[in-house]
Write an enzyme that holds these catalytic residues in place. Structure first.
Site, PDB file in Angstrom:
ATOM      1  CB  SER C 332       7.023  42.960  32.248  1.00 37.92           C
ATOM      2  OG  SER C 332       5.837  41.933  32.420  1.00 37.92           O
ATOM      3  CG  HIS C 419       4.401  37.527  33.338  1.00 29.08           C
ATOM      4  ND1 HIS C 419       2.888  37.500  33.843  1.00 29.08           N
ATOM      5  CD2 HIS C 419       4.487  38.589  33.319  1.00 29.08           C
ATOM      6  CE1 HIS C 419       3.064  38.934  34.154  1.00 29.08           C
ATOM      7  NE2 HIS C 419       3.926  39.181  34.377  1.00 29.08           N
TER       8      HIS C 419
END
Lengths: 479, 479, 479, 479
Positions: C332, C419
């Protein structure tokens, strides 16, 4: 669809004939056998009584057929013309249809001169580098225009359907009129190309399949009649499988289908399998797949074989879904047994030892026993004790029938012929396995399992090619 | 798939050869021409330098092929064996593959004795009721085992794909090695049966089609290169249609496809059709469908014709969707024109009247003008005024090329051959219709429309069969 | 669709306004803020300059909206009327559209008197057996007619699409005009019901998906821009997976999609994943699934959460297909890191020990080092040796940013928020993981992996609810 | 699915109870009415005789339910927990199930304090720009946790199925136990959102539909029983249409379906429509579509209305397929007529003129006639001549029943209520239209057509809202 122009020009009598009511397709095969060939009729002036089309109309019909294969026209146009003939055919009377068959059979043979020339070239090329090409060209020359005619009929969306139905309709007439054989054989050849196994799609048929399709199964089922939708539903239950072969050109038509029960041992009787009230077993626990019914559906595809591939594809599919399946076997009728025993009962009795004969005699009440004495006890086979000498005699005779009797190098019984030809072996005889009227009539209620041992199929086929039928130890001990 | 047993037994050198790096399928066709026939090699002891497989390995390979068509084994087993050979083939070197082609071509010919016997029976039956059957049997006898071999290869799901690719791979070698022709011709025959038009599905290809399919169009486009996805998207816009033929055995592969623009008059230039920035027109108002690109995709299906049917099916489909469409025409390249004019320029000049010649001479600055003087002005055809004598000369020459020039009874230009063979006519010549490098190179930028007048297709085909090409009044006036 | 009658009656100026060219939907949000409420305007006579619709037209528009929810008309008729308003909307100018939003937001509130009465009944029923029913009735009374209005718009096939687009169009105006919030919040509520996770279909997107769909991915991709179709194809290769959620009412629209790479360890850099020329690995051997891009596509569905479910459904799907997958993690970006560090650099430096500070000072050439000295070295992060104190400092600061910084009880970084909110933990920091301009701009090239340990998701969520962020040992050691 | 851990911990007695045989879901509604609220039971120590779950187990069950809506856990995890409860439910006894209903109904109400606070904020915001937002927030606060509970149950693939079935099972108990109403009403609310008409797919059901689906029609048909598959096939013939609404979450379940006959005038009797032996008419020539059966299938969706939309969507679909259809009408039973006439016969007689009364008296043989005299002649209504005063009396009474009798502002007859509520009008009474036992029992064989005049539906609905029923001239003349 309207009657196309050329038809009304050519067949002024169509409407009248149809109105006359003799149009029922089929008619009575036996009485129809025109004496003149189409060649003679095309050259004649007058129609003979037994002929449907007059010479003039016959000539026009032939023209219409020839226009289909005219090399000047495109395949698309040829296909369109073929559709016109098909439209005429749909409305034609049975005798008119037969005249069309005769034209297609007798008038579209290969060009002899061209064949001869090609053959000469081929002969000259043998041993030279041109040999292979010359051979191909020669073979091409032998292709009859009849094949192209069939190909053009096949172009239309419904074309294959039309040809398959035409052949089915023609079937009953073949025996009485050998002139139709050329067309029949040609169709069989074309069909085996078109219905090549590679084109067939194996599709599972379940209770979620279209009702219209399931209705066809009910109609086509050839082994154990499906009595009702409830009967059908039972055969599609969670512990059953049904598979059919489908072809892209006949998308809604199962060409052949097989019904399978997933059980825990080789089934000995059809009764529990057809019992609608029985609970479904857990198919995950099944070890054995029983093929208890296989039906071909298209009379018009006679001679094109699907069953072998079907069974093998189904076995593969089942193994993928149920890894624990180990045994694949049929539960099959023995359709020819009773008839055969009627003709061979005395010979079978003669194979008994004196002691056996005496025992059997005592059991039936006549010494020495005659076939009719034995058969008299077989109305209710389930009533015979397992140790009955009658039962033992019948099983031995059946083992002989299935394990020994051959015709032209092939098993005599038609169902045996199919499965043994696939490489299966005769596994087990089942007393009172089918007590339905049909079962009693065919085989006094006897059924048989053929075992598909995948590792031995080819070995068994090789054996069969040498004239020997593969059987299990149980059957061997009866022989 | 692992290499099957018989292969490792038979081809110990496979891995080594491949590691050696000469495995690139294709190789250089020209230099490969083994001198010995497979018959000689099978009987030999030693391998000659130019041969890939040693006699021993060649014999084993032949055995593997023969095992496929062994009449003892079932079709399913035969198919399985064919798959093993296909697996071997996938890993084989180019020379090894060629050896396989030779075996398939030379070793699977029909049985001469059986053919002869069948022929004799046929000859005897002529004129009797058995004639037709005898003829069929005779023809059957001439069927080579090679056909069965191909059929068995076709059984596997990827079988047809394998055969089509094999033939494509073999194509460049045919010229140099005539022994392969038998296999090639046999494949063409089998393919024309399997890819029978009745089996083809016409499918519209749109921007909603799978990207993987659209990527194939980009790759296969043969007429006007597709430069990018944006170019492709423009060709699938709301005023365009794209259709392809698909076959159930090659479900993701367009066998042939056509690109159509829906416009309001016969298109004269390819430029606006390929202009990605142009707005889409309203297809409901279109009167004219322009077929501006047709591409065959499978080299391996050479000789199997789809284009005729495709265009006719597309015309029917378009008429159903857009009832107001009246005109169906192509906008086509003239690939052979420039080359032909290079060879025939002098002759074309000779057809001019003195006055015309003088005008042309003045225009090009040389009297009398020579072909090279004319051609020198054609780098930028769009620069020539409509009244230019050069332009007029070029159009007349093109009209002659398309409307008169034939070879073996067929139009000389390959694109003309296709469309005129379908029954279209030469409709209109378009100056500076394609100014791309390819367009200039093929035809000095000239394009042509072929008109599909559905009512006259067969008339035009009949005319063509008599050696005459159908042309419009405009073209006629140029001749 | 033609403009319906009531519209031409009501909005005579539509055409004129549009012709005036100010119709560009969107306009400039900032400057638009009418001062009068719709209530005032509906009672007024004259239009004020900044208002699009005159009081008369506003009244008629309100009538048209009220006609939609008229309890006398059927849902079908109401839906039809809503479609008319939608047709008007499609042609309306931006200011006209805003007036519609205001009407929908301000004029369709619940009936206060009815609410009060229901509340009184509820209060009286507390503790009696009627309590529950009274409560339900009370809640029903609070349902605003606005909800029914939205429901009626949703009836048409394109109705949901219309509403989602309307909300997206309205979004930029919310900040400046709080009166629109009621409509916005109501839409969010209705959308979370309609787009309930149970209605979403997880669909794999592959290179065989429609080109039109893949084109949308290219457009919607929010994390790592898709540069070309070749880039896209690489992301759909055999060692990749892409999944999206689809809704029956927006069938061609991926609501959210995720791109996954199947690899053999946790990926540390985006570069190899986006390398089009890299060969696909064998996905059967992969042990790790890396989620390297997740993109929401519908601005109009803001506030409706799909990501959590998507990731969990994808994990389940991947485990079914690839049993050997053990690790599920993201790769990410850290979009807020660089900005945060700019504001907190001094504070981060203050956390260093004197020795660390001295080392860092030597490395950057200034003692004591200031943030700008550090940042000056970060244009090419890949040039810094693994042992560089600068690198170590940056990693520690990032660990702090991700593992400690929270806002309103949630992680500060937006991607971390997503997340970690799903129950993942901060696993690993990757130096020079994204060297694209965007990567450098967001986080000096730093990337992070979040690990989805399926057995600990709920534990991590519980931790987060207590204000603590779950991190790996590696990250812990940096803190 | 195995029983999950928490269940075996919590419900040790499950197996025992079930073994006890009282588990049959349904039971006898009347006798079950526990006296204590769940609140009391949760605080109690001992189980009372009529309670299924002990206080301890009840508390654990409540915990399990609360764990589903725990705001700490994700929607996915909440859904998983809901599935565990559903698994327990599948095995629970009927009394245990009822305890779960009570918990869901009584224990998941909104938080009163939070509601009160939100309401205060709302009251303060009225008239300010914050009003709309405050209103939305207030409304949100009133949303009960029960709704979230239902939402979480709905997440699983089979979740909606579970809830719909649960509500159907609970239905018979509602009358006797008002505490369940809250859950029932909440479900109705959620279902009307989930089963919003926009989500419904109109699907044609034909003989090509899955047998499993057609079997459901046979089971669900509520108007004219389907006696056999042949009866069903007749109703799906080429001159019939059958349509159902389907929902993506219950994909194999028709929620409601309608059977339509395509004929050439308004049908007067059900007999020919159900005649399996009648030939299919050509639907291309039909002018009239007769809706002769509409059946809701899901008891659990009671209160969610589909019929109105279904009929309108079907009318649109039929008009697209058959442009020449002009008339859309039902052929409907009058289920309440016989009962109503029994109660109102005397009053109806009182409405006759003396002359009419005398005629009727002569016809029945009693003067003055009493209701029982009339009814005595109605066993075989087809035996009465068209001119019979009895018949005329009965038709007038029926016209009165359908055209005048209302209850709570709605037509008294339930079928009339449905169609007139949709905007249809009472068109025509059909003597002896349904001579089946059911038809005689409901209405002495009388049937009625309701006409759907698409242009007047809203006019008729408006009339009905004013308390007046729209009728045809024929009916008017009977009143």
């Amino acid at each position: 669809m309207n009657t196309p122009d050329w038809i009304t020009r050519t067949f002024p009598s169509v409407a009248k004939l149809r109105a006359g009511g003799d149009a029922a397709p089929g008619g009575t095969p036996a009485k129809v056998k025109p004496l003149r060939s189409t060649r003679e009729r095309l050259n004649a002036t007058l129609r003979q009584p037994e002929e449907a089309l007059s010479p003039r109309v016959l000539r026009r019909t032939l023209e219409a057929l020839r226009a289909i294969v005219d090399p000047q026209v495109s395949e698309v146009e040829g296909g369109r013309r073929a559709q016109e003939v098909a439209a005429w055919y749909a409305k034609a009377t049975a005798p008119e249809r037969r005249d069309l068959w005769l034209l297609m059979s007798e008038q579209f043979v290969a060009d002899a001169a061209r064949v001869k020339a090609a053959q000469a070239k081929f002969a000259a090329a043998v041993g030279t580098p041109d040999e292979a090409v010359a051979e191909v060209n020669y073979r091409r020359a032998t292709v009859s225009p009849r094949r192209r005619l069939l190909q053009r009929f096949s172009v239309a969306p419904e074309g294959i359907r039309f040809l398959v139905d035409l052949r089915a309709e023609m079937s009953p007439f073949l025996k009485a009129d050998k002139r139709l054989l050329a067309l029949d054989v040609e169709m069989e050849y074309m069909f085996s190309t078109w219905f090549d196994v590679g084109f067939l799609e194996l599709r599972r048929i379940s209770w979620d399949s279209p009702a219209s399709l399931i209705e066809k199964l009910i109609k086509y089922e050839a082994v154990h009649d499906i009595r009702s939708w409830a009967d059908m539903k039972n055969r599609l239950d969670s512990d059953r499988r049904c598979y059919g072969f489908f072809h892209p050109r006949l998308p809604d038509e199962p060409l052949i289908f097989v019904e399978v029960a997933l059980v825990d041992r080789i089934a000995q009787s059809i009764t529990p399998l057809l019992d609608e009230s029985a609970d479904a077993a857990d198919p995950r626990k099944a070890t054995t797949a029983i093929f208890y019914s296989i039906s071909n559906t298209q009379q018009g595809l006679r001679g094109v074989s699907f069953g072998d591939s079907l069974i093998k594809r189904v076995v593969e599919t089942l193994k993928l879904e149920f890894a624990q399946l180990k045994t694949f076997a049929t539960l099959s009728p023995i359709p020819g047994y009773r008839g055969w025993l009627g003709r061979n009962g005395t010979a079978m009795l003669a194979r008994l030892s004196p002691k056996e004969l005496a025992e059997l005699g005592r059991a039936v009440g006549f010494e020495p026993p005659q076939p009719e004495h034995v058969l008299a006890l077989l109305d209710k086979p389930q009533a015979l004790a397992e140790s009955s000498p009658v039962r033992r005699f019948m099983l031995r005779a059946a083992a002989h029938y299935l394990g020994r009797e051959m015709l032209d190098g092939k098993p005599l019984d038609p169902v045996a012929r199919f499965h043994l030809g696939n490489g299966a072996r005769v596994e087990q005889l089942n007393w009172a396995g089918d007590l339905s009227p049909k079962g009693l009539k065919q085989s006094h209620g006897l059924m048989v399992n053929y075992l598909y041992d995948l590792k031995r199929l080819d070995k068994h086929r090789a054996l069969l090619a040498q004239g020997r039928i593969a059987v299990s130890g149980q059957i061997e001990s009866l022989l």
